[in-house]
Design a protein around this motif. Structure first.
Motif, mmCIF file in Angstrom:
data_model
loop_
_atom_site.group_PDB
_atom_site.id
_atom_site.type_symbol
_atom_site.label_atom_id
_atom_site.label_comp_id
_atom_site.label_asym_id
_atom_site.label_seq_id
_atom_site.Cartn_x
_atom_site.Cartn_y
_atom_site.Cartn_z
ATOM 1 N N ASN A 1 0.824 -1.208 0.000
ATOM 2 C CA ASN A 1 0.000 0.000 0.000
ATOM 3 C C ASN A 1 0.859 1.260 0.000
ATOM 4 O OD1 ASN A 1 -2.437 -1.634 0.374
ATOM 5 N ND2 ASN A 1 -1.659 -1.981 2.432
ATOM 6 N N ILE A 2 0.371 2.271 -0.731
ATOM 7 C CA ILE A 2 1.111 3.529 -0.879
ATOM 8 C C ILE A 2 0.177 4.692 -0.557
ATOM 9 C CG2 ILE A 2 2.417 5.001 -2.450
ATOM 10 C CD1 ILE A 2 3.006 2.503 -4.132
ATOM 11 N N GLY A 3 0.606 5.580 0.314
ATOM 12 C CA GLY A 3 -0.124 6.808 0.608
ATOM 13 C C GLY A 3 0.618 8.004 0.034
ATOM 14 N N VAL A 4 -0.086 8.851 -0.719
ATOM 15 C CA VAL A 4 0.527 10.033 -1.340
ATOM 16 C C VAL A 4 -0.182 11.265 -0.785
ATOM 17 C CG1 VAL A 4 1.161 11.169 -3.500
ATOM 18 C CG2 VAL A 4 0.959 8.671 -3.422
ATOM 19 N N PHE A 5 0.589 12.185 -0.199
ATOM 20 C CA PHE A 5 0.009 13.342 0.462
ATOM 21 C C PHE A 5 0.619 14.627 -0.088
ATOM 22 C CE2 PHE A 5 0.089 9.695 3.246
ATOM 23 C CZ PHE A 5 -1.212 9.620 3.706
ATOM 24 N N GLY A 6 -0.169 15.693 -0.093
ATOM 25 C CA GLY A 6 0.333 16.974 -0.556
ATOM 26 C C GLY A 6 -0.797 17.940 -0.834
ATOM 27 N N SER A 7 -0.499 19.212 -0.761
ATOM 28 C CA SER A 7 -1.491 20.234 -1.095
ATOM 29 C C SER A 7 -1.782 20.201 -2.588
ATOM 30 C CB SER A 7 -0.989 21.617 -0.679
ATOM 31 O OG SER A 7 -0.816 21.687 0.729
ATOM 32 N N SER A 8 -2.917 20.770 -2.984
ATOM 33 C CA SER A 8 -3.330 20.746 -4.389
ATOM 34 C C SER A 8 -2.301 21.440 -5.273
ATOM 35 C CB SER A 8 -4.690 21.437 -4.543
ATOM 36 O OG SER A 8 -5.684 20.735 -3.819
ATOM 37 N N GLY A 9 -1.998 20.813 -6.406
ATOM 38 C CA GLY A 9 -1.120 21.421 -7.388
ATOM 39 C C GLY A 9 0.343 21.059 -7.262
ATOM 40 N N TYR A 10 0.679 20.117 -6.377
ATOM 41 C CA TYR A 10 2.094 19.793 -6.173
ATOM 42 C C TYR A 10 2.456 18.371 -6.608
ATOM 43 C CZ TYR A 10 2.624 24.256 -3.899
ATOM 44 O OH TYR A 10 2.672 25.605 -3.660
ATOM 45 N N GLY A 11 1.553 17.703 -7.360
ATOM 46 C CA GLY A 11 1.987 16.501 -8.053
ATOM 47 C C GLY A 11 1.484 15.165 -7.561
ATOM 48 N N LYS A 12 0.475 15.150 -6.684
ATOM 49 C CA LYS A 12 -0.017 13.860 -6.161
ATOM 50 C C LYS A 12 -0.552 12.965 -7.278
ATOM 51 C CE LYS A 12 -3.171 15.413 -3.395
ATOM 52 N NZ LYS A 12 -3.069 16.812 -3.858
ATOM 53 N N SER A 13 -1.439 13.514 -8.103
ATOM 54 C CA SER A 13 -2.077 12.705 -9.146
ATOM 55 C C SER A 13 -1.070 12.255 -10.198
ATOM 56 C CB SER A 13 -3.216 13.483 -9.806
ATOM 57 O OG SER A 13 -4.223 13.797 -8.859
ATOM 58 N N LEU A 14 -0.102 13.105 -10.524
ATOM 59 C CA LEU A 14 0.931 12.719 -11.484
ATOM 60 C C LEU A 14 1.818 11.611 -10.916
ATOM 61 C CD1 LEU A 14 2.038 16.098 -13.107
ATOM 62 C CD2 LEU A 14 0.929 14.171 -14.239
ATOM 63 N N LEU B 1 -6.879 11.340 -13.368
ATOM 64 C CA LEU B 1 -6.616 9.928 -13.649
ATOM 65 C C LEU B 1 -7.470 9.386 -14.799
ATOM 66 C CD1 LEU B 1 -6.322 8.434 -10.034
ATOM 67 C CD2 LEU B 1 -4.579 9.548 -11.424
ATOM 68 N N LEU B 2 -8.263 10.244 -15.419
ATOM 69 C CA LEU B 2 -9.175 9.798 -16.476
ATOM 70 C C LEU B 2 -8.469 9.077 -17.632
ATOM 71 C CD1 LEU B 2 -12.090 9.693 -17.504
ATOM 72 C CD2 LEU B 2 -11.743 11.957 -18.514
ATOM 73 N N PRO B 3 -7.285 9.538 -18.097
ATOM 74 C CA PRO B 3 -6.637 8.810 -19.200
ATOM 75 C C PRO B 3 -6.332 7.350 -18.872
ATOM 76 C CG PRO B 3 -5.647 10.987 -18.931
ATOM 77 C CD PRO B 3 -6.563 10.778 -17.765
ATOM 78 N N PHE C 1 14.799 12.077 0.119
ATOM 79 C CA PHE C 1 14.409 13.328 -0.533
ATOM 80 C C PHE C 1 14.463 13.111 -2.037
ATOM 81 C CE2 PHE C 1 15.293 17.830 -1.756
ATOM 82 C CZ PHE C 1 14.143 18.370 -1.226
ATOM 83 N N ALA C 2 13.402 13.454 -2.777
ATOM 84 C CA ALA C 2 13.332 13.081 -4.184
ATOM 85 C C ALA C 2 12.582 14.116 -5.009
ATOM 86 C CB ALA C 2 12.645 11.723 -4.337
ATOM 87 N N GLN C 3 12.849 14.072 -6.315
ATOM 88 C CA GLN C 3 12.028 14.761 -7.307
ATOM 89 C C GLN C 3 11.355 13.679 -8.127
ATOM 90 O OE1 GLN C 3 11.409 18.073 -7.784
ATOM 91 N NE2 GLN C 3 10.050 17.641 -9.506
ATOM 92 N N MET C 4 10.029 13.591 -8.086
ATOM 93 C CA MET C 4 9.298 12.550 -8.805
ATOM 94 C C MET C 4 9.319 12.860 -10.297
ATOM 95 S SD MET C 4 8.539 10.925 -6.096
ATOM 96 C CE MET C 4 7.504 9.617 -6.742
ATOM 97 N N PHE C 5 9.504 11.830 -11.122
ATOM 98 C CA PHE C 5 9.537 12.073 -12.564
ATOM 99 C C PHE C 5 8.123 12.034 -13.142
ATOM 100 C CE2 PHE C 5 10.393 7.487 -12.168
ATOM 101 C CZ PHE C 5 9.478 6.945 -13.057
ATOM 102 N N LEU C 6 7.945 12.707 -14.265
ATOM 103 C CA LEU C 6 6.645 12.799 -14.923
ATOM 104 C C LEU C 6 6.322 11.488 -15.636
ATOM 105 C CD1 LEU C 6 7.023 16.370 -16.464
ATOM 106 C CD2 LEU C 6 5.528 15.731 -14.560
ATOM 107 N N PRO C 7 5.035 11.192 -15.855
ATOM 108 C CA PRO C 7 4.664 9.959 -16.545
ATOM 109 C C PRO C 7 5.052 9.938 -18.014
ATOM 110 C CG PRO C 7 2.719 11.312 -16.135
ATOM 111 C CD PRO C 7 3.852 11.945 -15.391
ATOM 112 N N ALA C 8 5.364 11.110 -18.588
ATOM 113 C CA ALA C 8 5.806 11.203 -19.982
ATOM 114 C C ALA C 8 6.623 12.482 -20.146
ATOM 115 C CB ALA C 8 4.606 11.204 -20.930
#
Length: 298
Positions: free
Chosen positions: A5-18, A48-50, A203-210
């Motif tokens: 299980n993975i929990g992803v937390f953060g304020s809106s606009g900072y990359g949770k859904s990505l 997440l629609l795509p 400490f990390a920078q998450m990469f984009l899905p594309a």
């Protein structure tokens, strides 16, 4: 995958859904639809629609589809009980052992909930059901990925079952400390910047899905990647969606339905609301039929 299980937390606009999109696309590129099933609850802004187009996605849920959501809950409870029985018969304790021994391996199931805060507020008792899935499902190959804008939106009973926590920037930094504790560095307000908390904190920078120079390009290339995954697994057996009644049902639909039995004396009337299986009048057992109801109700 073994991290569960993975929990992803953060304020809106900072990359949770990505972040969630990146995780799901990466898994889908490696595992076939026979090995991996997705159930996606998109209670956010449709980010997440795509992923709905992935051959691994059994079903996709919006917040207003409460009937469909509770059907899923019942189905998942049955799946958990079924897997427990199979594990007892095989005398194993986890999905890795079972799939290593069984001639019919079970698919891994990922339940993804984007914007859990809203689900908790809008659908009563849903949090309790998700807590049960997270607690009982991990050893059975049933996992959850959850996003929330507030750490306090997730109760401790649920939080304790997330082995991996990804924390993006939070407006209230004291909330982040509840998960990751005190660290010698602080998160900057940069989209994608995160602290990944497992046994240790990274400490990390998450990469984009594309790849892409802007949001539109990233989105278009992500859709292209999803199409390529679909082509890769076009012959694979895809998971079945939650059965729901169609808004309109014609006699042509019934005639073309492979589930309808063509037997003498068996007249199909429609589909059962729960199972969406054909319902019949059996004129071999009874020659009479009574139809009643209010005017203009069909």
């Amino acid at each position: 995958i073994e991290d569960g299980n993975i929990g992803v937390f953060g304020s809106s606009g900072y990359g949770k859904s990505l972040t969630v999109t990146t995780i799901l696309l990466s898994l889908a590129a490696e595992y076939s639809p026979e090995q991996l099933h997705y159930y996606i609850f998109d209670f956010g802004n449709g980010a997440l629609l795509p992923l709905r187009q992935l051959p691994h996605t059994a079903d996709y849920f919006n917040l207003d589809e409460e009937r469909k959501i509770w059907k899923f809950v019942r189905m998942m409870k049955e799946e958990i009980n079924h897997r427990k029985q199979l594990f007892q018969q095989m005398e194993v304790s986890n999905i890795k052992m079972y799939n290593g021994l069984s001639d019919e391996p079970l698919p891994l199931i990922f339940i993804t909930v984007d914007n859990f805060d809203l689900a908790k507020e809008e659908i009563e008792d849903l949090e309790m059901q998700f807590t049960q899935f997270v607690r009982d499902g991990q050893s059975l190959g049933i996992y959850m990925i959850l996003t929330a804008t507030r750490v306090n939106a997730v109760r401790q009973a649920l939080m304790n079952n997330f082995k991996t926590k990804i924390v993006h920037y939070l407006m209230d930094q004291t909330e982040a400390q509840q998960i990751i504790g005190r660290l010698p560095y602080a998160l900057e307000a940069i989209p994608g910047r995160a602290i990944i908390k497992k046994d240790q904190a990274f400490f990390a920078q998450m990469f984009l899905p594309a790849e892409g120079e802007d949001d539109f390009t990233v989105f278009e290339r992500m859709k292209q990647e999803i199409q390529e995954i679909g082509q890769k697994y076009h012959e694979a057996q895809q998971p079945k969606p939650i059965p729901m009644l169609p808004s309109k049902l014609t006699i042509t639909d019934m005639d073309s339905n492979p589930e309808v039995k063509q037997e003498e004396g068996m007249i199909p009337l429609g589909l059962d609301e729960e199972s969406v299986q054909p319902v019949y009048i059996n004129f071999r057992k009874s020659k009479h039929c009574l139809i009643f109801g209010q005017s203009q109700k069909g």
